[in-house]
Design a protein around this motif. Structure first.
Motif, PDB file in Angstrom:
ATOM      1  N   ARG A  99       7.751  29.826  11.806  1.00  0.00           N
ATOM      2  CA  ARG A  99       6.462  30.472  11.513  1.00  0.00           C
ATOM      3  C   ARG A  99       5.836  29.927  10.242  1.00  0.00           C
ATOM      4  NH1 ARG A  99       7.937  36.787  12.851  1.00  0.00           N
ATOM      5  NH2 ARG A  99       8.724  36.369  14.943  1.00  0.00           N
ATOM      6  N   GLY A 192       7.100  45.806  12.678  1.00  0.00           N
ATOM      7  CA  GLY A 192       7.113  44.362  12.928  1.00  0.00           C
ATOM      8  C   GLY A 192       6.847  44.107  14.400  1.00  0.00           C
ATOM      9  N   ASN A 217       3.377  47.434   7.611  1.00  0.00           N
ATOM     10  CA  ASN A 217       3.347  46.150   8.317  1.00  0.00           C
ATOM     11  C   ASN A 217       4.117  45.083   7.539  1.00  0.00           C
ATOM     12  OD1 ASN A 217       1.412  47.771   9.451  1.00  0.00           O
ATOM     13  ND2 ASN A 217      -0.259  46.296   9.300  1.00  0.00           N
ATOM     14  N   SER A 219       3.738  41.675   8.835  1.00  0.00           N
ATOM     15  CA  SER A 219       3.098  40.394   9.128  1.00  0.00           C
ATOM     16  C   SER A 219       1.618  40.511   9.503  1.00  0.00           C
ATOM     17  CB  SER A 219       3.841  39.669  10.253  1.00  0.00           C
ATOM     18  OG  SER A 219       3.865  40.456  11.418  1.00  0.00           O
ATOM     19  N   ARG A 220       1.226  41.594  10.150  1.00  0.00           N
ATOM     20  CA  ARG A 220      -0.121  41.627  10.724  1.00  0.00           C
ATOM     21  C   ARG A 220      -1.074  42.539   9.944  1.00  0.00           C
ATOM     22  NH1 ARG A 220       3.526  42.342  14.809  1.00  0.00           N
ATOM     23  NH2 ARG A 220       3.868  40.464  16.047  1.00  0.00           N
ATOM     24  N   GLN A 225      -1.676  45.283  14.165  1.00  0.00           N
ATOM     25  CA  GLN A 225      -0.388  45.961  14.242  1.00  0.00           C
ATOM     26  C   GLN A 225      -0.471  47.208  15.118  1.00  0.00           C
ATOM     27  OE1 GLN A 225       2.327  44.549  13.285  1.00  0.00           O
ATOM     28  NE2 GLN A 225       3.669  46.217  13.917  1.00  0.00           N
ATOM     29  N   VAL A 259       1.929  43.152   2.951  1.00  0.00           N
ATOM     30  CA  VAL A 259       2.338  41.923   3.644  1.00  0.00           C
ATOM     31  C   VAL A 259       2.246  40.716   2.716  1.00  0.00           C
ATOM     32  CG1 VAL A 259       1.764  40.343   5.536  1.00  0.00           C
ATOM     33  CG2 VAL A 259       1.602  42.823   5.895  1.00  0.00           C
ATOM     34  N   GLY A 262       1.691  36.602   4.082  1.00  0.00           N
ATOM     35  CA  GLY A 262       2.129  36.502   5.467  1.00  0.00           C
ATOM     36  C   GLY A 262       3.608  36.788   5.635  1.00  0.00           C
ATOM     37  N   TYR A 263       4.009  36.737   6.897  1.00  0.00           N
ATOM     38  CA  TYR A 263       5.387  37.017   7.276  1.00  0.00           C
ATOM     39  C   TYR A 263       6.377  36.200   6.444  1.00  0.00           C
ATOM     40  CZ  TYR A 263       9.618  37.245  10.121  1.00  0.00           C
ATOM     41  OH  TYR A 263      10.916  37.413  10.542  1.00  0.00           O
ATOM     42  N   SER A 264       7.312  36.859   5.864  1.00  0.00           N
ATOM     43  CA  SER A 264       8.433  36.261   5.116  1.00  0.00           C
ATOM     44  C   SER A 264       8.037  35.621   3.788  1.00  0.00           C
ATOM     45  CB  SER A 264       9.205  35.235   5.968  1.00  0.00           C
ATOM     46  OG  SER A 264       8.520  33.994   6.018  1.00  0.00           O
ATOM     47  N   VAL A 288      12.191  39.918   3.714  1.00  0.00           N
ATOM     48  CA  VAL A 288      11.209  39.737   4.795  1.00  0.00           C
ATOM     49  C   VAL A 288      10.674  41.080   5.316  1.00  0.00           C
ATOM     50  CG1 VAL A 288      10.844  38.721   7.092  1.00  0.00           C
ATOM     51  CG2 VAL A 288      12.380  37.599   5.453  1.00  0.00           C
ATOM     52  N   TYR A 289      11.562  42.061   5.424  1.00  0.00           N
ATOM     53  CA  TYR A 289      11.186  43.352   6.007  1.00  0.00           C
ATOM     54  C   TYR A 289      11.310  44.493   4.999  1.00  0.00           C
ATOM     55  CZ  TYR A 289      11.574  40.897  10.477  1.00  0.00           C
ATOM     56  OH  TYR A 289      11.414  40.018  11.507  1.00  0.00           O
TER      57      TYR A 289
END
Ligand SMILES: *Cc1c(COP(=O)(O)O)cnc(C)c1O
Length: 332
Positions: A99, A192, A217, A219-220, A225, A259, A262-264, A288-289
């Motif tokens: 990603r 997620g 959230n 990532s989104r 989401q 977020v 972005g993700y991670s 990440v989460y």
């Protein structure tokens, strides 16, 4: 809500602990009592175990002997799926989505190291935004030609069946609260791939609970989401055979503020939350989460989002193994 008719493998052997976060409660100094539910202590380490309990039962019921799943380069879901497949003596194939460009390193630590150590049958890396379901179908077709019977577990184990893991978690939680005479006002959960959020949301509605469910959230955006959670929730409602109108899209709370890029990707708030949980409560989160969710949890307390005197529960979904792949996030 009759959940007992669904087959499961019995991976969840006992209710996960609910513990007061005494030091954090004091530190925040807000007349809000903080609690955590330790799903990070589930066998194999995290929320995917609850979903796989039902998904792998479904695979076995369908006569499958091989599991295919997908995830990001440090996917907890892939690692946990692999560990249950090993115990079931099933082959496990992983499709890894890069990603973040350039983030896949074959010799990376954390979950990636464990993919190799635990003997994934194959690991295929594909570019970010690839059609992961199509990639998994392609692999399944290959395996069928070899005489295997593959079962595809969707990303994060999030579909109408995987969500059973979290509607059953909501039932477990309600029973615990009754037993411990604990009156929780709000539950904060990660949002997620959303089997966790959707499963809990549907069950709390079905139980007619007044508990407020807040998704953070990872990532989104909020609108994206809500679509994601609502879709899984609808599939789940269908699996359970409940009334379609039990949950409306507008009932869902998805907060996008934590977020970052972005993700991670690292945020200062995540770094701070991971450090605070480690130092105050000796609880390891992940970058990440849960680190981002805990950032939201703490920030919402600071902003008086929760009502005065209320009891707020943080659902810890696991992931700390990823810390060992993101050491650089914690250096100044
Ligand atoms: C997968 C994962 C989540 C997100 O759960 P979803 O059900 O995919 O929304 C949260 N925390 C950890 C540690 C995870 O691995």
């Amino acid at each position: 809500m009759d959940i007992n008719r669904f087959k499961k493998r019995g991976y969840v052997k006992r209710p996960t602990y609910i513990e007061p976060l005494n030091n954090l409660t004091k530190l925040m100094n807000k007349n809000i009592n903080l609690y955590v539910k330790r799903d990070d202590l589930l066998e194999s380490g995290g929320n995917k175990t609850r979903k796989l309990d039902y998904l792998i039962a479904d695979a076995i019921e369908k006569g499958c002997d091989t599991i295919i799943t997908c995830g990001a380069v440090q996917s907890n879901h892939c690692r946990i799926t692999l560990s249950w497949a090993n115990l079931e003596k099933m082959d496990c194939h992983l499709i890894i989505e890069e990603r973040v460009k350039g983030s896949y390193k074959e010799d990376a630590n954390g979950n990636n190291f464990l993919f190799h150590l635990m003997g994934a049958k194959s690991i295929k890396m594909v570019a970010g935004k690839s059609d992961m379901m199509a990639e998994m179908e392609k692999k399944a077709e290959e395996l069928r030609k070899e005489g295997k019977k593959p079962y595809i577990v969707p990303g994060g184990g999030s579909n109408g069946i995987g969500a059973l893991g979290y509607s059953s978690c909501a039932l477990e939680l309600m029973e615990q609260l009754a037993k411990e005479s604990l009156d929780i006002d709000t539950i904060v959960v990660p949002s997620g791939s959303s089997g966790t959020h959707a499963g809990m949301a549907v069950a709390l509605k079905a139980l007619n609970s007044k508990i407020n469910l807040v998704g953070i959230n990872v990532s989104r955006t909020t609108e994206e989401q809500k679509d994601t959670v609502f879709k899984v929730a609808q599939e789940h409602i269908e699996v359970l055979g409940l009334d379609k109108n039990i949950l409306r899209r507008d009932d869902l709370i998805c907060i996008e503020d934590y977020v970052g890029e972005g993700y991670s990707l690292k945020t200062e708030g995540m770094k701070n939350a991971v450090e605070v949980f480690a130092r105050e409560e000796s609880i390891l989160l992940d970058p990440v989460y849960t680190g981002k969710v805990a950032d939201g949890f703490l920030d919402l307390i600071k902003k008086d989002y929760f009502k005065e005197g209320s009891n707020v529960l943080f659902l810890h979904t696991g992931g700390s193994i990823a810390l060992y792949a993101y050491q650089n996030y914690f250096k100044d």
